[in-house]
Design an enzyme around this catalytic site. Structure first.
Site, PDB file in Angstrom:
ATOM      1  N   ARG A   9       1.320 -14.312   2.985  1.00 54.49           N
ATOM      2  CA  ARG A   9       0.708 -14.329   4.323  1.00 54.49           C
ATOM      3  C   ARG A   9       0.072 -15.685   4.619  1.00 54.49           C
ATOM      4  NH1 ARG A   9      -3.062  -9.157   3.888  1.00 54.49           N
ATOM      5  NH2 ARG A   9      -3.429  -9.583   6.117  1.00 54.49           N
ATOM      6  N   THR A  25       0.799  -3.456   3.251  1.00 51.52           N
ATOM      7  CA  THR A  25       2.111  -3.873   2.768  1.00 51.52           C
ATOM      8  C   THR A  25       2.817  -2.655   2.190  1.00 51.52           C
ATOM      9  OG1 THR A  25       1.352  -6.122   2.269  1.00 51.52           O
ATOM     10  CG2 THR A  25       3.338  -5.367   1.139  1.00 51.52           C
ATOM     11  N   LEU A  44      -0.183  -3.840  -4.263  1.00 48.21           N
ATOM     12  CA  LEU A  44       0.127  -4.312  -2.907  1.00 48.21           C
ATOM     13  C   LEU A  44      -1.089  -4.141  -2.012  1.00 48.21           C
ATOM     14  CD1 LEU A  44       3.653  -2.665  -2.317  1.00 48.21           C
ATOM     15  CD2 LEU A  44       3.168  -4.991  -3.119  1.00 48.21           C
ATOM     16  N   ASP A  45      -1.183  -4.995  -0.991  1.00 51.21           N
ATOM     17  CA  ASP A  45      -2.213  -4.820   0.028  1.00 51.21           C
ATOM     18  C   ASP A  45      -2.027  -3.472   0.726  1.00 51.21           C
ATOM     19  OD1 ASP A  45      -3.212  -7.338  -0.494  1.00 51.21           O
ATOM     20  OD2 ASP A  45      -2.088  -8.299   1.133  1.00 51.21           O
ATOM     21  N   ARG A  46      -3.088  -2.980   1.320  1.00 50.59           N
ATOM     22  CA  ARG A  46      -3.068  -1.677   1.988  1.00 50.59           C
ATOM     23  C   ARG A  46      -1.940  -1.581   3.013  1.00 50.59           C
ATOM     24  NH1 ARG A  46      -5.068   0.564   6.699  1.00 50.59           N
ATOM     25  NH2 ARG A  46      -5.773   2.741   6.548  1.00 50.59           N
TER      26      ARG A  46
END
Length: 291
Positions: A231, A136, A132-134
């Site tokens: 996104r 998220t 996951l993105d930082r």
């Protein structure tokens, strides 16, 4: 680690039996390079050795040496599920998943390694399956050894491992259910992704769960796994995620993208049971939809 299977049909070799159990050619190469073994009825053999019905084929997977460049962190870690092959953990927003040049000590992988060390586990190389993105939040699946990593990545590749997200997008989406089918590529002048004819195929399906005055809560299912796919796709519709500065989302209600990996399902690679996990909305997103 040791994994065994019984032979149920004639005319096979040890390697074909293992291949039927999801042991890939690449996995064989890694095992060979690290002194792994293939056994038939407890006797070490070449993988090409023929087997008989009723034989037991065993694969011994050597332990991976721990990476000294990945230090242990003893910070808090919420573990939803763990066995000798895999872990499902809850990642808060703001936590980087894997170590990198800017942060080698305070990431999810460091925390997981610390957890494994504290538990006396001998396998100390966590393999992240669902990154996951930082900023998220939500569920992250990790394999605890290289064979589980191979098995779970095969499920990720053939889409039998299913991830579902909750996102709060700005404005009012016109449809209660839709498929965003638009190719994505990296922008020429930035780190963001854009919809472009020369991009890679990308499909995002969504269902509206709740509507507010200036936002829409959606459940999202990814049919492809492109960088920043959710996104970028919602930005392309003119409805960027709340708090998503990179993609132009409004930041009056949230200071990070309103994206949460809330559900995860896959087949247990050893028992073949279906595993399902859910993680409720974190407080910052929940405050918006409950206001």
């Amino acid at each position: 680690m040791k994994f065994s299977w019984n032979v149920t049909h004639p005319g096979a070799t040890a390697k074909t039996i293992l291949a039927e159990q999801g042991v890939s050619h690449r996995m064989f190469s890694q095992i060979n390079q690290s002194n792994g073994q293939v056994l038939i009825n407890g006797r070490s053999v070449k993988p090409a050795t023929k087997v008989n019905v009723g034989d037991q084929v065993t694969l011994i997977v050597p332990e991976e040496p721990a990476d000294p460049n990945v230090p242990v962190s003893d910070g808090p870690l919420t573990v939803q599920y763990e066995d000798e092959n895999l872990m499902v953990v809850e990642k808060p927003a703001g936590l980087t998943v894997v170590p990198g040049p800017s942060n080698r000590t305070d990431t999810l992988v460091n925390l997981v390694k610390g957890h494994l060390v504290a538990a006396g586990d001998r396998q100390l190389v966590p393999h992240v399956i669902t990154r996951l993105d930082r900023d998220t939040s939500g569920l992250v699946l990790l394999a605890k050894h290289r064979l589980a990593n191979s098995w779970l990545n095969q499920q990720l590749g053939d889409h039998t491992l299913v991830k579902r997200y909750l996102a709060i997008v700005s404005g009012q989406l016109p449809a209660d259910h839709d498929m965003i089918d638009a190719p994505l590529r990296r922008a020429d002048d930035g780190v963001n992704q854009i919809v472009a004819p020369d991009g890679k195929s990308a499909q995002t399906e969504y269902w509206v769960k709740q509507r507010g005055a200036d936002w829409t809560l959606v459940e999202v299912l990814l049919h492809t796994g492109r960088t920043h796919q959710i996104r970028a796709h919602f930005q392309s519709l003119g409805h960027p995620l709340l708090g998503d500065e990179l993609y132009g989302g409004p930041q009056t209600q949230l200071m990070r993208q309103a994206l949460h990996a809330y559900a995860l399902s896959f087949e247990d690679p050893v028992t073949h049971d279906q595993r399902q996990f859910e993680c409720p909305l974190p407080a910052d997103m929940s405050a918006i939809v409950q206001a």
